[in-house]
Motif scaffolding. Structure first.
Motif, PDB file in Angstrom:
ATOM      1  N   LEU A  70      38.175  39.240  27.552  1.00  0.00           N
ATOM      2  CA  LEU A  70      39.026  40.528  27.256  1.00  0.00           C
ATOM      3  C   LEU A  70      38.596  41.747  28.102  1.00  0.00           C
ATOM      4  N   SER A  71      37.076  41.823  28.434  1.00  0.00           N
ATOM      5  CA  SER A  71      36.577  42.701  29.059  1.00  0.00           C
ATOM      6  C   SER A  71      37.105  42.666  30.492  1.00  0.00           C
ATOM      7  N   THR A  72      37.138  41.821  31.117  1.00  0.00           N
ATOM      8  CA  THR A  72      37.701  41.496  32.415  1.00  0.00           C
ATOM      9  C   THR A  72      39.150  41.748  32.373  1.00  0.00           C
ATOM     10  N   ALA A  73      39.889  41.199  31.424  1.00  0.00           N
ATOM     11  CA  ALA A  73      41.400  41.648  31.311  1.00  0.00           C
ATOM     12  C   ALA A  73      41.663  43.149  31.277  1.00  0.00           C
ATOM     13  N   ARG A  74      40.658  43.794  30.643  1.00  0.00           N
ATOM     14  CA  ARG A  74      40.915  45.325  30.635  1.00  0.00           C
ATOM     15  C   ARG A  74      40.757  45.914  31.855  1.00  0.00           C
ATOM     16  N   SER A  75      39.749  45.523  32.678  1.00  0.00           N
ATOM     17  CA  SER A  75      39.280  46.002  33.873  1.00  0.00           C
ATOM     18  C   SER A  75      40.623  45.838  34.925  1.00  0.00           C
ATOM     19  N   VAL A  76      41.170  44.606  34.741  1.00  0.00           N
ATOM     20  CA  VAL A  76      42.331  44.333  35.603  1.00  0.00           C
ATOM     21  C   VAL A  76      43.467  45.145  35.467  1.00  0.00           C
ATOM     22  N   ASN A  77      43.856  45.408  34.036  1.00  0.00           N
ATOM     23  CA  ASN A  77      44.731  46.286  33.747  1.00  0.00           C
ATOM     24  C   ASN A  77      44.685  47.720  34.077  1.00  0.00           C
ATOM     25  N   ALA A  78      43.173  48.204  34.158  1.00  0.00           N
ATOM     26  CA  ALA A  78      42.720  49.331  34.569  1.00  0.00           C
ATOM     27  C   ALA A  78      43.060  49.405  36.436  1.00  0.00           C
ATOM     28  N   GLU A  79      42.885  48.388  36.880  1.00  0.00           N
ATOM     29  CA  GLU A  79      43.074  48.382  38.436  1.00  0.00           C
ATOM     30  C   GLU A  79      44.723  48.434  38.647  1.00  0.00           C
ATOM     31  N   LYS A  80      45.451  47.908  37.748  1.00  0.00           N
ATOM     32  CA  LYS A  80      46.967  47.830  37.723  1.00  0.00           C
ATOM     33  C   LYS A  80      47.288  49.323  37.469  1.00  0.00           C
TER      34      LYS A  80
ATOM     35  N   ARG B 236      37.189  49.731  47.172  1.00  0.00           N
ATOM     36  CA  ARG B 236      36.272  49.368  45.928  1.00  0.00           C
ATOM     37  C   ARG B 236      37.108  48.743  44.799  1.00  0.00           C
ATOM     38  N   ASP B 237      38.408  49.360  44.748  1.00  0.00           N
ATOM     39  CA  ASP B 237      39.189  48.872  43.551  1.00  0.00           C
ATOM     40  C   ASP B 237      39.641  47.323  44.206  1.00  0.00           C
ATOM     41  N   VAL B 238      39.938  47.136  45.199  1.00  0.00           N
ATOM     42  CA  VAL B 238      40.232  45.648  45.858  1.00  0.00           C
ATOM     43  C   VAL B 238      39.104  44.904  45.656  1.00  0.00           C
ATOM     44  N   ASP B 239      38.048  45.116  46.003  1.00  0.00           N
ATOM     45  CA  ASP B 239      36.784  44.517  45.808  1.00  0.00           C
ATOM     46  C   ASP B 239      36.534  44.056  44.525  1.00  0.00           C
ATOM     47  N   ASN B 240      36.828  45.086  43.518  1.00  0.00           N
ATOM     48  CA  ASN B 240      36.654  44.527  42.081  1.00  0.00           C
ATOM     49  C   ASN B 240      37.669  43.549  41.855  1.00  0.00           C
ATOM     50  N   LEU B 241      38.864  43.748  42.288  1.00  0.00           N
ATOM     51  CA  LEU B 241      40.077  42.666  41.940  1.00  0.00           C
ATOM     52  C   LEU B 241      39.573  41.274  42.251  1.00  0.00           C
ATOM     53  N   LEU B 242      38.894  41.254  43.467  1.00  0.00           N
ATOM     54  CA  LEU B 242      38.334  39.843  44.221  1.00  0.00           C
ATOM     55  C   LEU B 242      37.389  39.361  43.258  1.00  0.00           C
ATOM     56  N   ILE B 243      36.281  40.326  42.667  1.00  0.00           N
ATOM     57  CA  ILE B 243      35.266  39.873  41.739  1.00  0.00           C
ATOM     58  C   ILE B 243      35.897  39.220  40.360  1.00  0.00           C
ATOM     59  N   HIS B 244      36.932  39.782  39.675  1.00  0.00           N
ATOM     60  CA  HIS B 244      37.499  39.763  38.692  1.00  0.00           C
ATOM     61  C   HIS B 244      38.280  38.279  38.648  1.00  0.00           C
ATOM     62  N   GLU B 245      39.001  38.099  39.877  1.00  0.00           N
ATOM     63  CA  GLU B 245      39.833  37.009  40.169  1.00  0.00           C
ATOM     64  C   GLU B 245      38.670  35.641  40.119  1.00  0.00           C
ATOM     65  N   GLU B 246      37.385  35.975  40.704  1.00  0.00           N
ATOM     66  CA  GLU B 246      36.463  34.727  40.996  1.00  0.00           C
ATOM     67  C   GLU B 246      36.132  34.443  39.504  1.00  0.00           C
TER      68      GLU B 246
ATOM     69  N   LEU C 200      44.941  36.588  35.683  1.00  0.00           N
ATOM     70  CA  LEU C 200      45.229  35.863  37.281  1.00  0.00           C
ATOM     71  C   LEU C 200      46.396  36.180  37.891  1.00  0.00           C
ATOM     72  N   LYS C 201      47.325  36.209  37.061  1.00  0.00           N
ATOM     73  CA  LYS C 201      48.876  36.278  37.454  1.00  0.00           C
ATOM     74  C   LYS C 201      48.991  37.987  37.914  1.00  0.00           C
ATOM     75  N   THR C 202      48.481  38.993  37.001  1.00  0.00           N
ATOM     76  CA  THR C 202      48.361  40.019  37.071  1.00  0.00           C
ATOM     77  C   THR C 202      47.736  40.539  38.524  1.00  0.00           C
ATOM     78  N   ILE C 203      46.568  39.977  38.864  1.00  0.00           N
ATOM     79  CA  ILE C 203      45.740  40.136  39.857  1.00  0.00           C
ATOM     80  C   ILE C 203      46.627  39.662  41.232  1.00  0.00           C
ATOM     81  N   SER C 204      47.569  38.420  40.954  1.00  0.00           N
ATOM     82  CA  SER C 204      48.175  38.081  42.205  1.00  0.00           C
ATOM     83  C   SER C 204      49.485  39.015  42.320  1.00  0.00           C
TER      84      SER C 204
END
Length: 304
Positions: A141-151, A161-171, A223-227
């Motif tokens: 849930l924490s990672t999903a919230r972070s992904v939505n914030a990047e969205k 930095r946001d792009v780097d965070n997305l890659l970390i979240h994806e991994e 992951l689909k959101t990140i994609s």
């Protein structure tokens, strides 16, 4: 390190023991080779399965001997960011947990913050599995919230930095998906090997399976959101690059026109009206007319 704990249903707290007693919980943290050998010899355990419990790259699985049930699972490490391995061993005499580093939920049990009854081995196992599920759910849930914030940041301006965070979240999410997948397989195997005599335990096991599937679905959704965000960024960057190239091309052409005309009238040959007093203004006027024609053409084509 090997610690022994015991708690009967009538006891209020978990009691730490000096030695092994029947019905106790053996908590093993980062055991040495000597400690693994001692556990293998004293309790007639499978040494390889004990070693697997501290192997970070071990694949989750369930193995059942005549009396022992070995459950190898993925858990979150103490920093809550990386995956680690845990062994839960159920025997007629005791329950054993083995990890490289002590996870937070084990600390909670040791401190007596949960009703961990060591003599109720199936109930204790289900509580451990429930704690593992809860930690994964919290991290997911924490990672999903972070992904939505990047969205939301994409709507404005996304930094490197946001792009780097997305890659970390994806991994991280890819690791969670794999962990959830194997966890579901382990839960299905546990259902086959254990006959739940209490309806409450059986329902809890079913809830754990549902939670694991929901966690996996949330990871896949993130992951689909990140994609989608990555595709959006690629298109956006491509459009920006095209605009820059177009602008530079237009600028080059605008500079080239007066340069060509000026160069022509700078030649050492006879040219029309070269002796006229107003030749500079004629040339300048010609350049302005050509510029205006070119700009109008580009506007008609919606280039600018």
């Amino acid at each position: 390190m090997i610690d022994y704990y015991k708690r009967l249903p009538q006891n209020r707290k978990l009691k730490k023991l000096n030695n092994f007693e029947k019905g106790c919980w053996i908590n093993v943290i980062n055991p040495s080779d000597k400690e693994i050998d001692a556990l293998t010899k004293d309790f007639d355990l499978d040494k390889q399965n004990l070693i697997s419990g501290i192997d970070k790259n071990e694949v989750p699985r369930v193995e059942k001997d005549e009396k022992e049930l070995y459950i190898i699972l993925k858990i979150l490490s103490s920093n809550q960011k990386e995956l680690d391995t845990m062994l839960i061993l159920i025997t007629p005499k005791f329950i054993l947990t083995l990890t490289r580093t002590q996870p937070k939920f084990i600390n909670q049990i040791v401190l007596g913050n949960t009703k961990f009854i060591t003599t109720q081995k199936i109930g204790s196992m289900l509580m451990l599995l429930s704690k593992i599920n809860a930690e994964f759910e919290k991290a997911t849930l924490s990672t999903a919230r972070s992904v939505n914030a990047e969205k939301r940041a994409v709507i404005g301006k996304m930094s490197e930095r946001d792009v780097d965070n997305l890659l970390i979240h994806e991994e991280t999410l890819n690791g969670f998906v794999s962990a959830y997948h194997y966890t579901n397989l382990v839960y299905e195997r546990i259902n086959k090997h254990i006959n739940f005599q209490e309806e409450e335990n059986e329902e809890l096991m079913e809830d754990l399976i549902i939670e694991a599937k929901q966690g996996a679905d949330l990871c896949k959704s993130s992951l689909k959101t990140i994609s989608n965000l990555r595709n959006h960024l690629e298109v956006s960057l491509s459009n920006k690059l095209n605009k820059v190239i177009t602008l530079l091309t237009i600028f080059t052409i605008l500079v080239s026109v007066p340069a060509a005309i000026s160069g022509l009238y700078g030649m050492n040959v006879l040219l029309p009206m070269q002796n006229s007093t107003y030749i500079f203004y004629y040339v300048l006027g010609l350049i302005v007319i050509l510029w205006a024609s070119f700009i109008l053409y580009l506007k008609k084509r919606d280039v600018i």
